[in-house]
Design an enzyme around this catalytic site. Structure first.
Site, short mmCIF file in Angstrom:
data_model
loop_
_atom_site.label_atom_id
_atom_site.label_comp_id
_atom_site.label_asym_id
_atom_site.label_seq_id
_atom_site.Cartn_x
_atom_site.Cartn_y
_atom_site.Cartn_z
N HIS A 131 0.79 -1.24 0.00
CA HIS A 131 0.00 0.00 0.00
C HIS A 131 0.82 1.29 0.00
O HIS A 131 0.24 2.37 0.03
CB HIS A 131 -0.92 0.02 1.22
CG HIS A 131 -2.15 -0.82 1.07
ND1 HIS A 131 -3.28 -0.40 0.40
CD2 HIS A 131 -2.43 -2.07 1.48
CE1 HIS A 131 -4.19 -1.35 0.43
NE2 HIS A 131 -3.70 -2.39 1.08
N LYS A 157 -7.80 14.38 3.15
CA LYS A 157 -6.65 13.47 3.20
C LYS A 157 -6.13 13.44 4.62
O LYS A 157 -6.25 14.44 5.35
CB LYS A 157 -5.50 13.96 2.30
CG LYS A 157 -5.81 14.00 0.82
CD LYS A 157 -5.75 12.62 0.20
CE LYS A 157 -6.18 12.63 -1.25
NZ LYS A 157 -6.34 11.28 -1.77
N ARG A 158 -5.50 12.33 5.00
CA ARG A 158 -4.75 12.34 6.24
C ARG A 158 -3.71 13.45 6.12
O ARG A 158 -3.14 13.68 5.05
CB ARG A 158 -4.01 11.01 6.44
CG ARG A 158 -4.90 9.85 6.72
CD ARG A 158 -5.31 9.72 8.16
NE ARG A 158 -4.20 9.37 9.02
CZ ARG A 158 -4.24 9.38 10.34
NH1 ARG A 158 -5.34 9.75 10.96
NH2 ARG A 158 -3.22 9.02 11.06
N LYS A 178 0.94 14.45 0.99
CA LYS A 178 -0.39 14.75 0.46
C LYS A 178 -0.56 16.25 0.18
O LYS A 178 -1.55 16.69 -0.38
CB LYS A 178 -1.47 14.24 1.42
CG LYS A 178 -1.49 12.71 1.50
CD LYS A 178 -2.53 12.19 2.45
CE LYS A 178 -2.50 10.68 2.62
NZ LYS A 178 -2.99 9.92 1.47
N THR A 205 -8.61 6.42 -2.59
CA THR A 205 -9.98 5.99 -2.89
C THR A 205 -10.93 7.17 -2.69
O THR A 205 -12.04 7.16 -3.23
CB THR A 205 -10.42 4.81 -2.00
OG1 THR A 205 -10.17 5.14 -0.64
CG2 THR A 205 -9.70 3.53 -2.38
N LYS A 260 -14.48 8.31 -4.73
CA LYS A 260 -15.76 8.65 -4.08
C LYS A 260 -16.26 10.00 -4.56
O LYS A 260 -17.45 10.17 -4.85
CB LYS A 260 -15.59 8.64 -2.55
CG LYS A 260 -15.34 7.27 -1.98
CD LYS A 260 -14.75 7.33 -0.57
CE LYS A 260 -14.17 5.98 -0.19
NZ LYS A 260 -13.22 6.03 0.91
#
Length: 849
Positions: free
Chosen positions: A376, A567-568, A573, A671, A675
């Site tokens: 991942h 996002k985390r 990110k 993901t 969505k």
């Protein structure tokens, strides 16, 4: 114009939310009242909204139980190959509404609750989120369970029943504060404890060499107590099981102390054993080598493998139980969700060697054919490397087995590449630079028959860079399985208006086959459909704006663009890039006519200093922007507190623009991007993770793509990234950085953001400045298109029509046929109302397929 639906077609599409029958409603009301009285021991005079939620949950659960038992009966009779999904995280969210949808009960429940004089939304809000995950990895596991049940696979999710899930995030004075997520304090109506299947798990001790081979002795025992949660498929009567383990001390735990009179202390010490399942580690994309974490990882796999082997040995009456393990890989597939359950590989070897007395070569062949591994992340700080010293203390027998696996592996490499010491060193399972560590990713690759990344670009990076030597050694082992999301939760549940509009246009088959959405391309220029899609989005925005005004002291204009970054909080990110753009817009506001809102939700890991500083910067910028009378309503910034699945279900349907702006080559897949796309948001992003495939499906012209590609980042790494050059060259970037550095956003403490600015100037691995100019220009394109609502909505429809690939049903079909060796089926398991003989007929039909 869209062709109008016939009455028959209209009746057909009602099945998305279930048909309301008088008998159904009466039965649900009767069940509700029965549970209120007999389960909760309350009447309407003293019942609270939470009591009403529990009464409804138990009523809906009643409809699950018969199907759940019937599913297990069917698997017992059919004896299919079973799939076991091992994950340290399952970010399930709420269960009630999802269950009603998958059983076709939602409309009937809505009507029953209405007739009882209660508010369904209020009851749904009473449910605690099952936040047993940090973010993407755990939510993916939850979507996969939904798809496995919907596709009729005999599949089980195995994990830990954390007493405290992902922490509750509070923002106080702009800083993140963590509070415990005591999600079980009111009980959980969806789980069933199974003490009869409690299993022992061993730790510590030593290895004794005996005539019969090595023996692990003098261990400390902890018991694993299973709790089962039903996982219903969509309208197919299949109800699979998620089994989560809870740690329990055995009754004799430390009671030797009783002999010296310290009974009280002995009982108190039981907590030490039970701490194993107490709390979810809240770090995402960061490896924390704590002993308790390794205990958790071994605890879940040791209990799970005992359970798997018990089930493998059990066969239906009249058929002798299995004693040979030759057929084990033909009946068992185990998927490792990242490296967290990697200890399953040496544990299965230990069982085969020490307990079942199978020879090494046979045991290793069976093990490799059973396991598959999903990677991942490519971030070095996220890859698990356990100190040998810790493993020797906690799991001495497993370390011996890992050394044996490694020796055989290195002998093979030495034979293929004589005298290539560098290859031996880089491919070893044991890293020896400094302190010795076990590389868990290498263990997973060597011990599995299939290895996959979670998006095309990510899988290519794994093959050509991160695990290149392994890929060259066994090229056929490496695959790609692009992530997906379940359309049941991420469209039907969270966005019923859009789900029903689509069903009216193309029928409801898309719920099981998201590829059907491509038919929406025929409606891209249909004025009525454009208007209806736009109206659904506006309704969602109005509803969400009302929620925000209730929760935050900011007035929102629903006509403005909702620009969302979910996002985390992590440097890769690039929430910082978004923040720099917000400040740029703030500086330009006098000439801006666009009204924009930017939300930046999601938690930072408690020990991640830089992430917490990013949150503080965003909240400080928000304080200035939201209180500036010159800016007025042109720009608002909100940091959403305590982001979780149930909040995502409100945010995502209301979003206009989805931020997917990681540095190219760092996001495995994502993901959230899928969505948002499914719910009618447009994407601004880099060519990273699944964004690449989203652009392929929808056409790059229908996304707002900007910035460096993977090859550009690699080139910059070679020649060196000079942040100061961008600062000097781009006046707006210089102005923004000068404002942050001078304390414009932190007047009481001008030095507050020194660590952030120093990182951006001196050691920014993720090259924020390099993409700043392209990002700002791309945002200008976004603003320009947003001023043309018809063209904007046409692009939205094209995006929705292109989301078929990103269903988790498609992902699971690929895993099933290409990794696990099982076939999905559309066969419906006979409902509980049919006699037991119906199962045998279905089994026969299955075998003919």
């Amino acid at each position: 114009m869209a062709t109008p639906l016939t009455d028959q077609e209209k009746r057909k599409q009602i099945s998305i939310r279930g048909i309301v029958g008088v008998e159904n409603v009466a039965e649900l009301k009767k069940g509700f009242n029965r549970h209120l009285h007999f389960t909760l021991v309350k009447d309407r005079n003293i019942a609270t909204p939470r009591d009403y939620y529990f009464a409804l949950a138990h009523t809906v659960r009643d409809h699950l139980v018969g199907r759940w038992i019937r599913t297990q009966q069917f698997y017992y009779e059919a004896d299919p190959k079973r799939v076991y999904y091992l994950s340290l995280e399952f970010y399930m969210g709420r269960t009630l509404q999802n269950t009603m949808i998958n059983l076709g009960l939602q409309n009937a429940c809505d009507e029953a609750i209405y007739q009882l004089g209660l508010d369904m939304e209020e009851l749904e809000e009473m449910e605690e989120d099952a936040g047993l995950g940090n973010g993407g990895l755990g939510r993916l596991a939850a979507c996969f369970l939904d798809s496995m049940a919907t596709l009729g696979l005999a599949a089980y999710g195995y994990g830990i029943r954390y007493e405290y899930g992902i922490f509750n995030q509070k923002i106080r004075d702009g800083w993140q504060v963590e509070e415990a997520d005591d999600w079980l304090r009111h009980g959980n109506p969806w789980e069933k404890a199974r003490p009869e299947y409690m299993l022992p798990v061993h730790f510590y001790g030593r290895v004794e060499e005996t005539r019969d081979g090595p023996k692990w002795v003098d261990t400390q025992v902890v018991l694993a107590m299973p709790y089962d949660t039903p996982i219903p498929g969509y309208m197919n009567n299949t109800v699979n099981t998620m089994r989560l383990w809870s740690a329990r001390a055995p009754n004799d735990f430390n009671l030797k102390d009783f002999n010296v009179g310290d009974y009280i202390q002995a009982v108190l010490d039981r907590n030490l054993a039970e701490n194993i399942s107490r709390v979810l580690y809240p770090n995402d994309n960061f490896f924390e080598g704590k002993e308790l974490r390794l205990k958790q990882e071994y605890f879940v796999v040791a209990a799970t493998l005992q359970d798997i082997i018990r089930r493998f040995k059990t066969t239906k009456k009249g058929v002798p139980g299995r004693t040979s393990f030759k057929s084990f890989p033909d009946k068992v597939a185990i998927q490792l969700n990242d490296t967290h359950p990697a200890m399953a590989i040496p544990e299965l070897m230990r069982i085969f060697l020490d307990i079942e007395k199978i020879d090494w070569d046979t045991a290793w062949d069976l093990t490799r054919r059973t396991f598959a591994y999903t990677n991942h992340t490519v971030l070095p700080e996220a890859l698990e490397r356990w100190p040998v010293q810790l493993m020797e203390k906690l799991l001495p027998r497993h370390l011996q087995i890992i050394y044996q696996i490694n020796q055989a592996h290195l002998d093979k490499i030495a034979a293929l590449y004589p005298n290539d010491m560098d290859k031996l060193r880089t491919m070893s399972l044991i890293e020896e630079d400094g302190s010795k560590r076990v590389n868990m990713a290498h263990l997973c690759i060597v011990g599995s028959h299939a290895v996959n990344g979670v998006a095309e670009i990510h899988s290519n990076i794994i093959k050509t860079q991160v695990f290149r030597n392994f890929s060259e050694l066994e090229p056929n082992k490496f695959q790609n399985k692009t992530n997906g999301i379940t359309p049941r939760r991420w469209l039907l549940l969270c966005n019923p208006g859009l789900a029903e509009l689509i069903a009216e246009a193309i029928g409801e088959d898309y719920v099981r086959d998201l590829g059907e959405l491509r038919m929406l391309n025929d409606l891209v220029n249909d004025a009525t459909f454009i208007r209806d899609v736009s109206k659904v989005k506006q309704d969602n925005k109005v509803k969400f704006a009302q929620y925000l005004e209730k929760e935050y002291p900011v007035k929102i204009n629903p006509a403005s663009m909702f620009d969302v970054h979910v996002k985390r909080i992590h440097e890769y990110k690039r929430q910082l890039l978004n923040c720099l753009h917000i400040i740029t817009m703030y500086n330009r506001t006098c000439s801006t006519v666009m009204i924009m809102i930017v939300f930046d939700p999601l938690q930072a890991a408690p020990g991640y200093h830089m992430a917490k500083m990013i949150i503080k910067l965003i909240t400080s910028v928000a304080d200035v922007v939201n209180n500036d009378p010159v800016v007025g309503s042109k720009l608002k910034v909100i940091f959403l507190e305590n982001y979780r699945v149930s909040l995502a279900e409100k945010v995502i349907p209301a979003t206009d623009l989805s931020e997917q702006i990681s540095t190219a080559g760092t996001e495995a897949s994502g993901t959230g991007n899928m969505k948002f796309m499914l719910n009618g948001a447009l994407t601004i992003g880099t060519m990273d993770g699944a964004n690449v495939e989203m652009a392929e499906e929808a056409g790059e012209e229908n996304l707002f793509i900007f910035g460096m590609r993977v090859e550009d980042v690699a080139e910059m790494d070679k020649k060196g990234y000079d942040a100061m050059a961008y600062y000097k060259k781009i006046p707006e970037l210089k102005q923004v950085m000068d404002q942050i550095t001078s304390g414009f956003f932190s007047p009481k403490n001008p030095e507050l953001f020194k660590d952030l600015t120093e990182m951006l100037f001196k050691h920014d691995r993720f090259k924020v400045f390099a993409d700043f100019e392209a990002y700002v220009k791309c945002q200008e394109k976004v603003s320009k298109l947003y001023k043309n609502p018809v063209e904007w909505t046409k692009m939205v429809i094209k995006n929705i029509a292109a989301t078929g690939k990103f269903s988790s049903d498609r992902t699971i079909k690929e895993y099933a046929t290409e990794v696990w060796g099982v076939e999905p089926t559309n066969l419906k398991i006979p409902p509980p109302s049919e006699p037991r003989e119906a199962i045998e007929e279905t089994v026969k039909a299955l075998k003919k397929m």
